[in-house]
Motif scaffolding. Structure first.
Motif, PDB file in Angstrom:
ATOM      1  N   TYR A 153       6.756 -10.849   2.217  1.00 60.20           N
ATOM      2  CA  TYR A 153       6.649 -10.499   0.804  1.00 60.20           C
ATOM      3  C   TYR A 153       7.969  -9.920   0.302  1.00 60.20           C
ATOM      4  O   TYR A 153       8.435  -8.896   0.797  1.00 60.20           O
ATOM      5  CB  TYR A 153       5.502  -9.505   0.591  1.00 60.20           C
ATOM      6  N   GLN A 154       8.565 -10.598  -0.663  1.00 60.73           N
ATOM      7  CA  GLN A 154       9.897 -10.260  -1.126  1.00 60.73           C
ATOM      8  C   GLN A 154       9.867  -9.724  -2.565  1.00 60.73           C
ATOM      9  O   GLN A 154       9.440 -10.431  -3.484  1.00 60.73           O
ATOM     10  CB  GLN A 154      10.794 -11.497  -1.068  1.00 60.73           C
ATOM     11  N   PRO A 155      10.333  -8.485  -2.786  1.00 61.43           N
ATOM     12  CA  PRO A 155      10.407  -7.956  -4.150  1.00 61.43           C
ATOM     13  C   PRO A 155      11.644  -8.500  -4.864  1.00 61.43           C
ATOM     14  O   PRO A 155      12.739  -8.517  -4.294  1.00 61.43           O
ATOM     15  CB  PRO A 155      10.496  -6.441  -3.942  1.00 61.43           C
ATOM     16  N   ILE A 156      11.451  -8.946  -6.087  1.00 62.62           N
ATOM     17  CA  ILE A 156      12.540  -9.527  -6.871  1.00 62.62           C
ATOM     18  C   ILE A 156      12.668  -8.781  -8.192  1.00 62.62           C
ATOM     19  O   ILE A 156      11.701  -8.693  -8.958  1.00 62.62           O
ATOM     20  CB  ILE A 156      12.287 -11.017  -7.168  1.00 62.62           C
ATOM     21  N   CYS A 157      13.834  -8.242  -8.465  1.00 65.35           N
ATOM     22  CA  CYS A 157      14.148  -7.732  -9.797  1.00 65.35           C
ATOM     23  C   CYS A 157      14.610  -8.934 -10.620  1.00 65.35           C
ATOM     24  O   CYS A 157      15.758  -9.363 -10.509  1.00 65.35           O
ATOM     25  CB  CYS A 157      15.240  -6.674  -9.745  1.00 65.35           C
TER      26      CYS A 157
ATOM     27  N   GLU B 290       0.841  -1.194   0.000  1.00 66.12           N
ATOM     28  CA  GLU B 290       0.000   0.000   0.000  1.00 66.12           C
ATOM     29  C   GLU B 290       0.881   1.250   0.000  1.00 66.12           C
ATOM     30  O   GLU B 290       1.821   1.364   0.794  1.00 66.12           O
ATOM     31  CB  GLU B 290      -0.937  -0.004   1.208  1.00 66.12           C
ATOM     32  N   LYS B 291       0.587   2.141  -0.948  1.00 65.43           N
ATOM     33  CA  LYS B 291       1.350   3.377  -1.127  1.00 65.43           C
ATOM     34  C   LYS B 291       2.845   3.092  -1.299  1.00 65.43           C
ATOM     35  O   LYS B 291       3.699   3.821  -0.808  1.00 65.43           O
ATOM     36  CB  LYS B 291       1.100   4.333   0.055  1.00 65.43           C
ATOM     37  N   GLY B 292       3.123   2.002  -2.004  1.00 60.12           N
ATOM     38  CA  GLY B 292       4.498   1.642  -2.303  1.00 60.12           C
ATOM     39  C   GLY B 292       5.246   0.960  -1.183  1.00 60.12           C
ATOM     40  O   GLY B 292       6.423   0.627  -1.330  1.00 60.12           O
ATOM     41  N   ILE B 293       4.580   0.715  -0.054  1.00 54.60           N
ATOM     42  CA  ILE B 293       5.226   0.112   1.112  1.00 54.60           C
ATOM     43  C   ILE B 293       4.747  -1.325   1.304  1.00 54.60           C
ATOM     44  O   ILE B 293       3.541  -1.588   1.344  1.00 54.60           O
ATOM     45  CB  ILE B 293       4.929   0.933   2.380  1.00 54.60           C
ATOM     46  N   ILE B 294       5.688  -2.252   1.424  1.00 49.18           N
ATOM     47  CA  ILE B 294       5.359  -3.648   1.723  1.00 49.18           C
ATOM     48  C   ILE B 294       5.055  -3.740   3.209  1.00 49.18           C
ATOM     49  O   ILE B 294       5.897  -3.417   4.054  1.00 49.18           O
ATOM     50  CB  ILE B 294       6.526  -4.578   1.352  1.00 49.18           C
ATOM     51  N   LEU B 295       3.840  -4.185   3.553  1.00 52.23           N
ATOM     52  CA  LEU B 295       3.408  -4.143   4.939  1.00 52.23           C
ATOM     53  C   LEU B 295       4.040  -5.243   5.789  1.00 52.23           C
ATOM     54  O   LEU B 295       4.252  -5.064   6.985  1.00 52.23           O
ATOM     55  CB  LEU B 295       1.881  -4.232   5.007  1.00 52.23           C
TER      56      LEU B 295
END
Length: 308
Positions: free
Chosen positions: A54-58, A44-49
């Motif tokens: 939850y892991q962002p992967i490039c 939400e609003k660019g923030i992983i709660l």
């Protein structure tokens, strides 16, 4: 050097770096206006709660970033994959599936098993489900991009007839729309976000089987002199032959489908993308090979599914 591994008998190392990053903004080049989707309770609003879950992967292949995935290490499926459509050329590659060792860390391995992600053996000999791409190979630009989609962090268990039926038709149809209408200054460019809504069942008591898959795209069209967008979703169940197509929905309808009482879902936050129109009007102008719904198909049928 951090590397992907092919999950084969001998696990040979593939010379490529994939980045598990600290924030979605670290890989924002695949997002419209560098703005991530808003997913209730998750992003939400660019923030992983819940940053431990939850892991962002490039997603990187050949030392080049190819797309973005937000991965759920508890359910062992992606929340969504986001990518930029630039056209597509070449055939589907025949390559082994890849995994992401960075999700595990050095202290989370035991007996050669992976705690935080699905592996290839989880999908072997399926009775009802196979590996469903969120970033589909048919939407990838060139050979290396296509290969990059064959990571199990881009995959969910998808009902076989759904994957090869109405969902595949939707992917081909939207591909044709973007090819023809998402062109500016001679360059094809469309933004796509595709995700999965977790279900109540697991594949081999390990990998969550999504109840719903959803997808949305948006682009600026010089031909139409406006921004265009549409959304689709469907229940992840085996279907009959009569249900060959997914209804084409607006971004607003997708938002209502996936919002919760306390938070609004948005595939493309901001004011660029139209929220109350679809590209269904273009379908009769496209070739039959595009597999778009035929003239007279009812796009107003509303599906009712569980929310996040």
């Amino acid at each position: 050097m951090r590397r992907f591994l092919f999950f084969a008998a001998l696990l040979p190392i593939v010379p490529t770096v994939t980045e598990v990053v600290s924030a979605v903004s670290d890989c924002s080049e695949f997002l419209l206006d560098k703005t991530p989707p808003r997913v209730p309770g998750i992003l939400e609003k660019g923030i992983i709660l819940k940053q431990n879950r939850y892991q962002p992967i490039c997603q990187t292949y050949g030392n080049k970033r190819r797309f973005l995935t937000l991965y759920d290490i508890e359910n062992k499926i992606p929340v969504f994959s986001a990518y930029k459509y630039r056209g597509s050329k070449g055939k589907k590659p025949n390559v082994p599936w890849m995994i992401e060792p960075q999700l595990e860390g050095t202290n989370n391995m035991w007996d050669g098993q992976y705690k935080h992600q699905a592996i290839n053996s989880d999908y072997l000999k399926p009775k009802k489900y196979n590996r469903g791409h969120l970033y589909p190979t048919c939407h990838a630009f060139e050979k290396e991009d296509k290969i990059s989609t064959f990571t199990l962090t881009n995959i969910v268990p998808q009902a076989i007839s759904f994957n090869s039926g109405s969902w595949q038709k939707m992917e081909e149809c939207i591909k044709c729309v973007m090819e023809k209408y998402c062109v500016n200054n001679g360059m094809t460019e469309g933004y796509v976000v595709t995700g999965a809504q977790p279900g109540q069942n697991k594949l081999k008591d390990k990998v969550n089987i999504p109840s719903v898959l959803w997808s949305a795209f948006c682009c600026k069209s010089s031909q139409m002199e406006e921004w265009i967008a549409s959304a689709h979703w469907g229940s992840n169940v085996s279907g009959s032959k009569e249900k060959q197509y997914l209804q084409t929905k607006t971004l607003e309808e997708l938002s209502k489908e996936l919002s919760t009482s306390g938070s609004r879902f948005e595939a493309f936050p901001g004011k660029r993308c139209p929220h109350h129109s679809t590209v269904a009007v273009f379908y009769p102008k496209l070739e039959a090979r595009c597999q778009c719904p035929p003239k007279g198909f009812n796009h107003s049928i509303v599906q009712t599914n569980n929310h996040f």
